[in-house]
Design a protein around this motif. Structure first.
Motif, PDB file in Angstrom:
ATOM      1  N   ARG A  47       0.986  -1.214   0.245  1.00 57.11           N
ATOM      2  CA  ARG A  47      -0.088  -0.067   0.036  1.00 57.11           C
ATOM      3  C   ARG A  47       0.608   1.151  -0.247  1.00 57.11           C
ATOM      4  N   GLU A  48       1.605   1.465   0.710  1.00 60.11           N
ATOM      5  CA  GLU A  48       3.184   2.824   1.146  1.00 60.11           C
ATOM      6  C   GLU A  48       3.069   2.538  -1.172  1.00 60.11           C
ATOM      7  N   HIS A  49       3.743   1.694  -1.357  1.00 60.22           N
ATOM      8  CA  HIS A  49       5.065   1.527  -2.255  1.00 60.22           C
ATOM      9  C   HIS A  49       3.688   2.158  -3.438  1.00 60.22           C
ATOM     10  N   LEU A  50       2.559   1.330  -3.162  1.00 57.52           N
ATOM     11  CA  LEU A  50       1.520   2.327  -4.221  1.00 57.52           C
ATOM     12  C   LEU A  50       0.995   3.314  -3.952  1.00 57.52           C
ATOM     13  N   ALA A  51       0.463   3.955  -2.904  1.00 59.78           N
ATOM     14  CA  ALA A  51       0.689   5.286  -2.616  1.00 59.78           C
ATOM     15  C   ALA A  51       1.449   6.769  -3.097  1.00 59.78           C
ATOM     16  N   GLN A  52       2.995   5.739  -2.879  1.00 54.35           N
ATOM     17  CA  GLN A  52       4.213   6.627  -3.425  1.00 54.35           C
ATOM     18  C   GLN A  52       3.844   6.327  -5.655  1.00 54.35           C
ATOM     19  N   THR A  53       4.274   5.536  -5.464  1.00 51.51           N
ATOM     20  CA  THR A  53       3.120   5.636  -6.632  1.00 51.51           C
ATOM     21  C   THR A  53       2.574   6.445  -7.251  1.00 51.51           C
ATOM     22  N   LYS A  54       1.127   6.618  -6.682  1.00 54.03           N
ATOM     23  CA  LYS A  54       0.426   7.839  -7.183  1.00 54.03           C
ATOM     24  C   LYS A  54       1.164   9.423  -6.666  1.00 54.03           C
ATOM     25  N   ARG A  55       1.222   9.191  -5.656  1.00 52.71           N
ATOM     26  CA  ARG A  55       2.183  10.555  -5.519  1.00 52.71           C
ATOM     27  C   ARG A  55       2.817  10.797  -5.708  1.00 52.71           C
ATOM     28  N   TRP A  56       4.194  10.240  -7.097  1.00 54.43           N
ATOM     29  CA  TRP A  56       4.454  10.489  -8.496  1.00 54.43           C
ATOM     30  C   TRP A  56       3.800  11.359  -9.315  1.00 54.43           C
ATOM     31  N   GLN A  57       3.255  10.089  -9.463  1.00 51.49           N
ATOM     32  CA  GLN A  57       2.796  10.218 -10.833  1.00 51.49           C
ATOM     33  C   GLN A  57       1.710  11.944 -11.047  1.00 51.49           C
ATOM     34  N   GLN A  58       1.165  11.893 -10.191  1.00 53.68           N
ATOM     35  CA  GLN A  58       0.406  13.238  -9.080  1.00 53.68           C
ATOM     36  C   GLN A  58       1.281  14.729  -9.375  1.00 53.68           C
ATOM     37  N   THR A  59       2.277  14.377  -9.268  1.00 52.43           N
ATOM     38  CA  THR A  59       3.091  15.561  -8.678  1.00 52.43           C
ATOM     39  C   THR A  59       3.896  15.741 -10.218  1.00 52.43           C
ATOM     40  N   TRP A  60       4.339  14.030 -11.149  1.00 50.14           N
ATOM     41  CA  TRP A  60       4.506  14.158 -12.770  1.00 50.14           C
ATOM     42  C   TRP A  60       3.419  14.941 -14.203  1.00 50.14           C
ATOM     43  N   GLN A  61       2.360  15.004 -13.146  1.00 52.05           N
ATOM     44  CA  GLN A  61       1.210  16.005 -14.325  1.00 52.05           C
ATOM     45  C   GLN A  61       0.938  17.355 -13.697  1.00 52.05           C
ATOM     46  N   SER A  62       1.331  17.593 -12.200  1.00 45.19           N
ATOM     47  CA  SER A  62       0.680  18.644 -11.731  1.00 45.19           C
ATOM     48  C   SER A  62       2.197  19.849 -12.406  1.00 45.19           C
ATOM     49  N   ASN A  63       3.113  18.931 -12.584  1.00 43.14           N
ATOM     50  CA  ASN A  63       4.701  19.579 -13.279  1.00 43.14           C
ATOM     51  C   ASN A  63       4.933  19.892 -14.632  1.00 43.14           C
ATOM     52  N   LEU A  64       3.755  18.776 -15.494  1.00 41.76           N
ATOM     53  CA  LEU A  64       3.864  19.680 -16.583  1.00 41.76           C
ATOM     54  C   LEU A  64       2.956  20.332 -16.934  1.00 41.76           C
ATOM     55  N   LYS A  65       2.395  20.454 -16.011  1.00 42.09           N
ATOM     56  CA  LYS A  65       0.648  21.798 -16.086  1.00 42.09           C
ATOM     57  C   LYS A  65       1.293  23.264 -16.243  1.00 42.09           C
ATOM     58  N   ARG A  66       2.501  23.269 -14.857  1.00 41.54           N
ATOM     59  CA  ARG A  66       2.841  24.060 -15.073  1.00 41.54           C
ATOM     60  C   ARG A  66       4.442  24.296 -15.412  1.00 41.54           C
ATOM     61  N   VAL A  67       4.752  23.833 -15.872  1.00 40.78           N
ATOM     62  CA  VAL A  67       5.478  24.248 -17.255  1.00 40.78           C
ATOM     63  C   VAL A  67       4.952  24.697 -18.667  1.00 40.78           C
ATOM     64  N   ALA A  68       3.693  24.611 -18.538  1.00 42.42           N
ATOM     65  CA  ALA A  68       3.220  25.014 -19.952  1.00 42.42           C
ATOM     66  C   ALA A  68       2.650  25.955 -19.419  1.00 42.42           C
ATOM     67  N   ASP A  69       2.143  26.268 -18.185  1.00 41.52           N
ATOM     68  CA  ASP A  69       2.014  28.212 -17.428  1.00 41.52           C
ATOM     69  C   ASP A  69       2.773  28.703 -17.385  1.00 41.52           C
ATOM     70  N   PHE A  70       4.088  28.434 -17.397  1.00 48.85           N
ATOM     71  CA  PHE A  70       5.393  29.436 -18.108  1.00 48.85           C
ATOM     72  C   PHE A  70       5.789  29.699 -19.508  1.00 48.85           C
ATOM     73  N   ASP A  71       5.608  28.733 -20.029  1.00 41.56           N
ATOM     74  CA  ASP A  71       5.543  28.837 -21.766  1.00 41.56           C
ATOM     75  C   ASP A  71       3.831  29.528 -21.966  1.00 41.56           C
ATOM     76  N   ARG A  72       3.395  29.285 -21.444  1.00 39.34           N
ATOM     77  CA  ARG A  72       2.192  30.131 -22.258  1.00 39.34           C
ATOM     78  C   ARG A  72       1.738  31.340 -21.479  1.00 39.34           C
ATOM     79  N   SER A  73       2.266  31.273 -19.801  1.00 35.22           N
ATOM     80  CA  SER A  73       1.672  33.362 -19.717  1.00 35.22           C
ATOM     81  C   SER A  73       3.039  33.625 -18.601  1.00 35.22           C
ATOM     82  N   LEU A  74       3.429  33.175 -17.913  1.00 36.98           N
ATOM     83  CA  LEU A  74       5.020  33.620 -16.294  1.00 36.98           C
ATOM     84  C   LEU A  74       5.933  34.187 -17.615  1.00 36.98           C
ATOM     85  N   ILE A  75       6.539  33.002 -18.680  1.00 41.91           N
ATOM     86  CA  ILE A  75       8.215  33.859 -19.337  1.00 41.91           C
ATOM     87  C   ILE A  75       7.104  34.169 -20.632  1.00 41.91           C
TER      88      ILE A  75
END
Length: 137
Positions: A47-75
């Motif tokens: 369960r701990e391993h599965l939860a950690q993997t889900k956190r990694w996946q959610q963080t990865w997806q969130s970071n992809l959105k953040r990079v898109a926000d940087f390219d689209r508006s912030l920079i």
């Protein structure tokens, strides 16, 4: 001592078979309890391993959105600010400190984007190689 020099002593023991079935049940119950504990620990680790993997996946997806926000508006916004400060400086209405501050903010934004991209790449590698591909025969 010397007054008992002709004495001999010996000892013998014999286990009493009193309630032998209950003792065997206790040993079996202890073994079953240890097996259940090991199984529960394994399930918890899974369960701990599965939860950690889900956190990694959610963080990865969130970071992809953040990079898109940087390219689209912030920079682009920081680039516009830098251009505006540079134009004001060239028109003698702004100061060099404002140009340098705007340029510094633009560089900081680009560095933050690179840091997020690096974290995203690291997470992708962790997720990609979490379960190796099957060897093709």
């Amino acid at each position: 001592g010397p007054e008992f020099s002709e004495m001999l002593s010996f000892g013998a023991s014999r286990p009493l078979f009193v309630d032998q079935d209950n003792r065997q049940n206790q040993a079996l119950a202890a073994a079953n309890a240890m097996a259940a504990k090991a199984k529960a620990e394994r399930i918890e680790l899974h369960r701990e391993h599965l939860a950690q993997t889900k956190r990694w996946q959610q963080t990865w997806q969130s970071n992809l959105k953040r990079v898109a926000d940087f390219d689209r508006s912030l920079i682009p916004l920081t680039q516009q600010r830098t251009q505006a400060a540079l134009s004001a400086y060239q028109g003698a209405t702004g100061s060099l400190a404002e140009v340098l501050a705007a340029r510094r903010m633009e560089i900081d934004m680009r560095m933050e984007k690179l840091r997020i991209q690096m974290d995203t790449a690291r997470l992708w590698a962790q997720l990609e190689y979490l379960i190796p591909e099957e060897v093709q025969q």
